[in-house]
Design a protein around this motif. Sequence first.
Motif, mmCIF file in Angstrom:
data_model
loop_
_atom_site.group_PDB
_atom_site.id
_atom_site.type_symbol
_atom_site.label_atom_id
_atom_site.label_comp_id
_atom_site.label_asym_id
_atom_site.label_seq_id
_atom_site.Cartn_x
_atom_site.Cartn_y
_atom_site.Cartn_z
ATOM 1 N N ILE A 41 31.293 33.001 41.954
ATOM 2 C CA ILE A 41 31.910 32.905 43.280
ATOM 3 C C ILE A 41 33.341 33.438 43.249
ATOM 4 C CG2 ILE A 41 32.701 31.274 45.051
ATOM 5 C CD1 ILE A 41 29.689 31.781 45.017
ATOM 6 N N TRP A 42 34.117 33.052 42.237
ATOM 7 C CA TRP A 42 35.504 33.522 42.150
ATOM 8 C C TRP A 42 35.574 35.031 41.932
ATOM 9 C CZ3 TRP A 42 39.321 31.151 44.148
ATOM 10 C CH2 TRP A 42 39.330 29.759 44.224
ATOM 11 N N ILE A 43 34.660 35.577 41.154
ATOM 12 C CA ILE A 43 34.645 37.029 40.936
ATOM 13 C C ILE A 43 34.332 37.747 42.246
ATOM 14 C CG2 ILE A 43 33.336 38.886 39.833
ATOM 15 C CD1 ILE A 43 33.171 37.100 37.344
ATOM 16 N N LEU A 44 33.349 37.254 42.993
ATOM 17 C CA LEU A 44 33.013 37.885 44.270
ATOM 18 C C LEU A 44 34.162 37.781 45.268
ATOM 19 C CD1 LEU A 44 29.287 36.801 44.696
ATOM 20 C CD2 LEU A 44 30.168 39.058 44.099
ATOM 21 N N LEU A 45 34.833 36.629 45.311
ATOM 22 C CA LEU A 45 35.992 36.489 46.201
ATOM 23 C C LEU A 45 37.108 37.460 45.802
ATOM 24 C CD1 LEU A 45 36.204 32.619 46.613
ATOM 25 C CD2 LEU A 45 35.769 34.291 48.410
ATOM 26 N N GLY A 46 37.348 37.607 44.512
ATOM 27 C CA GLY A 46 38.378 38.539 44.045
ATOM 28 C C GLY A 46 38.036 39.980 44.357
ATOM 29 N N MET A 47 36.772 40.345 44.162
ATOM 30 C CA MET A 47 36.365 41.719 44.470
ATOM 31 C C MET A 47 36.472 41.999 45.967
ATOM 32 S SD MET A 47 33.110 42.224 41.910
ATOM 33 C CE MET A 47 32.488 43.582 42.852
ATOM 34 N N GLY A 48 36.067 41.037 46.791
ATOM 35 C CA GLY A 48 36.174 41.208 48.238
ATOM 36 C C GLY A 48 37.614 41.387 48.674
ATOM 37 N N THR A 49 38.512 40.577 48.095
ATOM 38 C CA THR A 49 39.933 40.688 48.424
ATOM 39 C C THR A 49 40.486 42.033 47.981
ATOM 40 O OG1 THR A 49 40.161 38.302 48.162
ATOM 41 C CG2 THR A 49 42.181 39.604 48.099
ATOM 42 N N ALA A 50 40.094 42.491 46.788
ATOM 43 C CA ALA A 50 40.587 43.775 46.286
ATOM 44 C C ALA A 50 40.132 44.923 47.180
ATOM 45 C CB ALA A 50 40.109 43.994 44.851
ATOM 46 N N PHE A 51 38.852 44.916 47.580
ATOM 47 C CA PHE A 51 38.365 45.979 48.456
ATOM 48 C C PHE A 51 39.030 45.927 49.827
ATOM 49 C CE2 PHE A 51 34.669 46.315 45.537
ATOM 50 C CZ PHE A 51 34.747 47.678 45.308
ATOM 51 N N LEU A 52 39.285 44.739 50.329
ATOM 52 C CA LEU A 52 39.966 44.596 51.610
ATOM 53 C C LEU A 52 41.381 45.158 51.541
ATOM 54 C CD1 LEU A 52 39.591 43.415 54.452
ATOM 55 C CD2 LEU A 52 40.620 41.315 53.593
#
Length: 61
Positions: A41-52
């Motif tokens: 979950i934390w990895i997906l949240l971090g990737m989403g934030t980075a792409f945003l």
Amino acid sequence: MNKYLQILIGLVFLLAPIYAWIVDFAGLGTAALTFLKGGVIWILLGMGTAFLVMGISELKD
């Protein structure tokens, strides 16, 4: 350190937790699975934030 000793120590450090997970020694398997689920979950949240952030920075150009 001898290269064969390093390989042996590495295998012990790799196989001991796997064995403890398989036999569910003291509930370690459940704890490890819970930790991995939280990590995903934390990895997906971090990737989403980075792409945003990358997308917003490209809009500025």
